[in-house]
Design an enzyme around this catalytic site. Sequence first.
Site, PDB file in Angstrom:
ATOM      1  N   TYR A 116       0.769  -1.280  -0.009  1.00 26.44           N
ATOM      2  CA  TYR A 116      -0.074  -0.056  -0.014  1.00 26.44           C
ATOM      3  C   TYR A 116       0.805   1.323  -0.024  1.00 26.44           C
ATOM      4  O   TYR A 116       0.808   1.941  -1.038  1.00 26.44           O
ATOM      5  CB  TYR A 116      -0.985   0.058   1.227  1.00 26.44           C
ATOM      6  CG  TYR A 116      -1.937  -1.188   1.304  1.00 26.44           C
ATOM      7  CD1 TYR A 116      -2.891  -1.235   0.047  1.00 26.44           C
ATOM      8  CD2 TYR A 116      -1.643  -2.145   2.048  1.00 26.44           C
ATOM      9  CE1 TYR A 116      -3.761  -2.166  -0.005  1.00 26.44           C
ATOM     10  CE2 TYR A 116      -2.633  -3.507   1.904  1.00 26.44           C
ATOM     11  CZ  TYR A 116      -3.636  -3.437   0.895  1.00 26.44           C
ATOM     12  OH  TYR A 116      -4.433  -4.330   0.853  1.00 26.44           O
ATOM     13  N   PRO A 129     -11.224   0.388  -2.587  1.00 20.29           N
ATOM     14  CA  PRO A 129     -12.597  -0.300  -3.086  1.00 20.29           C
ATOM     15  C   PRO A 129     -13.705   0.892  -2.696  1.00 20.29           C
ATOM     16  O   PRO A 129     -13.633   1.703  -2.082  1.00 20.29           O
ATOM     17  CB  PRO A 129     -12.909  -1.365  -2.362  1.00 20.29           C
ATOM     18  CG  PRO A 129     -11.537  -1.786  -1.793  1.00 20.29           C
ATOM     19  CD  PRO A 129     -10.784  -0.425  -1.494  1.00 20.29           C
ATOM     20  N   HIS A 352      -7.463   1.494   1.445  1.00 21.26           N
ATOM     21  CA  HIS A 352      -7.422   0.264   1.632  1.00 21.26           C
ATOM     22  C   HIS A 352      -6.068  -0.236   2.747  1.00 21.26           C
ATOM     23  O   HIS A 352      -5.973  -1.427   3.302  1.00 21.26           O
ATOM     24  CB  HIS A 352      -6.985  -0.658   0.491  1.00 21.26           C
ATOM     25  CG  HIS A 352      -7.469  -2.099   0.296  1.00 21.26           C
ATOM     26  ND1 HIS A 352      -7.395  -2.998   1.532  1.00 21.26           N
ATOM     27  CD2 HIS A 352      -7.902  -2.574  -0.715  1.00 21.26           C
ATOM     28  CE1 HIS A 352      -8.041  -3.892   0.916  1.00 21.26           C
ATOM     29  NE2 HIS A 352      -8.208  -3.967  -0.293  1.00 21.26           N
ATOM     30  N   SER A 437     -19.458 -25.780  -1.809  1.00 25.82           N
ATOM     31  CA  SER A 437     -18.814 -24.615  -1.445  1.00 25.82           C
ATOM     32  C   SER A 437     -19.395 -23.397  -2.391  1.00 25.82           C
ATOM     33  O   SER A 437     -18.859 -23.434  -3.651  1.00 25.82           O
ATOM     34  CB  SER A 437     -17.233 -24.261  -0.893  1.00 25.82           C
ATOM     35  OG  SER A 437     -16.885 -23.164  -1.188  1.00 25.82           O
ATOM     36  N   ASP A 439     -18.515 -20.357  -2.408  1.00 25.29           N
ATOM     37  CA  ASP A 439     -17.655 -19.466  -2.931  1.00 25.29           C
ATOM     38  C   ASP A 439     -16.615 -20.077  -4.216  1.00 25.29           C
ATOM     39  O   ASP A 439     -16.297 -19.789  -5.062  1.00 25.29           O
ATOM     40  CB  ASP A 439     -16.625 -19.265  -2.168  1.00 25.29           C
ATOM     41  CG  ASP A 439     -15.634 -18.167  -2.236  1.00 25.29           C
ATOM     42  OD1 ASP A 439     -15.885 -16.981  -2.779  1.00 25.29           O
ATOM     43  OD2 ASP A 439     -14.441 -18.405  -2.419  1.00 25.29           O
ATOM     44  N   TYR A 461      -6.537 -14.374  -8.877  1.00 25.10           N
ATOM     45  CA  TYR A 461      -6.366 -13.872  -7.431  1.00 25.10           C
ATOM     46  C   TYR A 461      -7.701 -13.956  -6.577  1.00 25.10           C
ATOM     47  O   TYR A 461      -8.616 -13.345  -7.331  1.00 25.10           O
ATOM     48  CB  TYR A 461      -5.733 -12.582  -7.303  1.00 25.10           C
ATOM     49  CG  TYR A 461      -5.458 -12.099  -5.835  1.00 25.10           C
ATOM     50  CD1 TYR A 461      -4.223 -12.249  -5.408  1.00 25.10           C
ATOM     51  CD2 TYR A 461      -6.425 -11.697  -5.090  1.00 25.10           C
ATOM     52  CE1 TYR A 461      -3.579 -11.635  -4.018  1.00 25.10           C
ATOM     53  CE2 TYR A 461      -6.253 -11.287  -3.694  1.00 25.10           C
ATOM     54  CZ  TYR A 461      -4.760 -11.269  -3.106  1.00 25.10           C
ATOM     55  OH  TYR A 461      -4.715 -10.819  -2.067  1.00 25.10           O
ATOM     56  N   SER A 563     -12.755 -11.006  -5.356  1.00 28.10           N
ATOM     57  CA  SER A 563     -12.612 -11.078  -4.004  1.00 28.10           C
ATOM     58  C   SER A 563     -14.363 -11.354  -3.431  1.00 28.10           C
ATOM     59  O   SER A 563     -15.125 -10.526  -4.268  1.00 28.10           O
ATOM     60  CB  SER A 563     -12.142  -9.741  -3.304  1.00 28.10           C
ATOM     61  OG  SER A 563     -12.108 -10.005  -1.956  1.00 28.10           O
TER      62      SER A 563
END
Length: 635
Positions: A116, A129, A352, A437, A439, A461, A563
């Site tokens: 960051y 975000p 973030h 699951s 996700d 990712y 994400s």
Amino acid sequence: MWGICSRTVVGMAKTGGSVRPQHLVKPVSATRVAGRYLSHQKGLPCLPVPPLQQTCERYVTALEPIADADELMHTKKLVEEFQKAGGLGERLQKGLEKRARSTENWLSEWWVQLAYLEYRMPVVVHSSPGLVLPRMDFNDKLGQIRFAAKLIAGVLDFKTMIDNETLPVENMGGKPLCMNQYYEVLSSCRIPGLKRDSIVNHAKSSQPPKHISVTHNFQFFQLDVYNSDGTPLTEDQLRHQLERICSASQEMNAEPVGILTTQHRDSWGEAYLRLIKDKTNKESVAAIQKSIFTLCLDGATPEVTQEMSRSCAAVQMLHGGGSRWNSGNRWFDKTLQFIVGEDGTCGANYEHAPAEGPPIVALIDHVVEYTRKPETARSPAASLPTPRKLHFNITPEIKSDIEEAKRSIDTLAGDLDIKVIVFSHFGKNVPKAHKMSPDAFIQVALQLAFYRLYRRCCATYESASLRMYRLGRTDTIRSASSASASFVKAFDNPSTQNMEKVDLMEKAVKAHRSYTNMAINGQAIDRHLLGLKLQAIEEKLSIPEIFKDSVYTKALHYQLSTSQVPSKTDCVMCFGPVVPDGYGVCYNPMNDHINFAMSSFNTCEETDAGRLAQAVEGALMDMRAALERAPRAKL
Ligand code: COA
């Protein structure tokens, strides 16, 4: 290059590891219930350093779906050399283990600096975000002020739990989570620097702030939100104060000083010094930085169709729409900005560095629930002090910085394509009914969607929480696996039987879930590899060959940066792609639908957020259809 909640470093030449960031140091304020937070934190385990051999093996396995055979062979040799007995890998591993013994978390200080504070791209789109709330039920200034007053009261209600250390400890799979991030998001701000930024957290000062900052028509105000006896202002008092702010900022052509915070960090770092050279400006900036949070009372937004309204709201939350709209009505360095439009568009933007999405969303869930409650106390508002306008003296130099910032944010805003969709056919319910699951099911659908568009797999990712460990942030779930590659290649092949497709789907979903378990238990590969690289830099050793390998660069070029940010409220978080030719994908899986926000850059001809969104919808539908065609006994 980077992944959201991650910003993994490629080709990095130096480290700021020696600096201990202030915000990670945790003094106990006198107002806190003695030590409840600290005793919880102390009981948490430390982030482990995974075994070297394990990471090396898993790294090679993770490369299989994205590297070709020759590349893989070359990388295997480099990895063997790296991990051999008495080699560089062993030495670095020992160094890392030593670091782990002498720090609270071997990764967190490195991480906040590298991912960051040393990351120099604008925080807007590239790091911070946005969060889109469902459209609220108002459409005028009065409604905007009423809602904003409730929202402030809701945040202060949550803040009481932080101040008293009475926030319920969260769990994951029955294990308690690190709660540190909750203590980092209020009263804190990022400060631009010439080469690296820093964070200040005023919640930990002897006199924690009692005010918020409010911006309206590009003008900033300091609004005290506590009475002298320490009680928070009531909603009607807050309403009254917000009305005063709006009346005092009717001028429409004020210089949008806040737009400076949208700049590349090096440019902003220089402009910042020019800005705060003036005493008045310095005081105004300090009041914003010190405030508990920023409330942005936005002006008009472009008129769009109902179908586009969520995507348009995402634009407002992510970058404000450019200099013509609300990008100047922000202070993007502020850790937490709530955004309330006149037309019912609401949400937030957060810087973030101090925290991941889930704590922010938990705070926002609380606030939204609070805004639904009827107003409780009423108090006389007449005697309240006038909110203080924060003045800025705009020199020709600063004016020129503002114009430059306007040009850059307009280019960036014009480049970002963002599509928010509600996938309404099913949510977590369907995968759960098939004992999968949710996700992992969504991630495998994303793999299928990408493959259908590009006929190949890409480095993907997904953020995994490391909050089971003290001061834990994230690691990477590499969603492209050999199992997902076999599934996506077979799924549209007419000669593959449905039974086989379902079989491959189950394997891909299981592989994903197993990677997730590995990651949340501190056994993933990415942060470990990064740690080994940083250790080499720390010990002033040459960078190991495995990190100079083109395959390593490829593995970190996340064309899909994804994400999951779940929430009780029907909201969705959004962020930009992390590479020029990639996508940012964030989703909130509810029980019977899934909210998605997908982004891409218009300057890249190969990517198109809308096309990906369609492909994901198609993939989810087709995967369910395949499951439904399979005999139940099989499932
Ligand atoms: N059969 C039936 N149900 C199942 C199942 C199965 N095989 N596997 C999981 N489920 C259920 C779970 O019990 C859970 O139930 P709930 O809705 O009652 O809570 C639900 O399905 C969701 O589980 P799953 O989809 O597997 O995801 P998860 O909640 O474990 O989350 C991650 C996975 C990776 C998102 C999470 O571990 C994580 O790390 N989150 C952090 C993300 C983050 O920090 N993002 C930062 C953004 S800035």
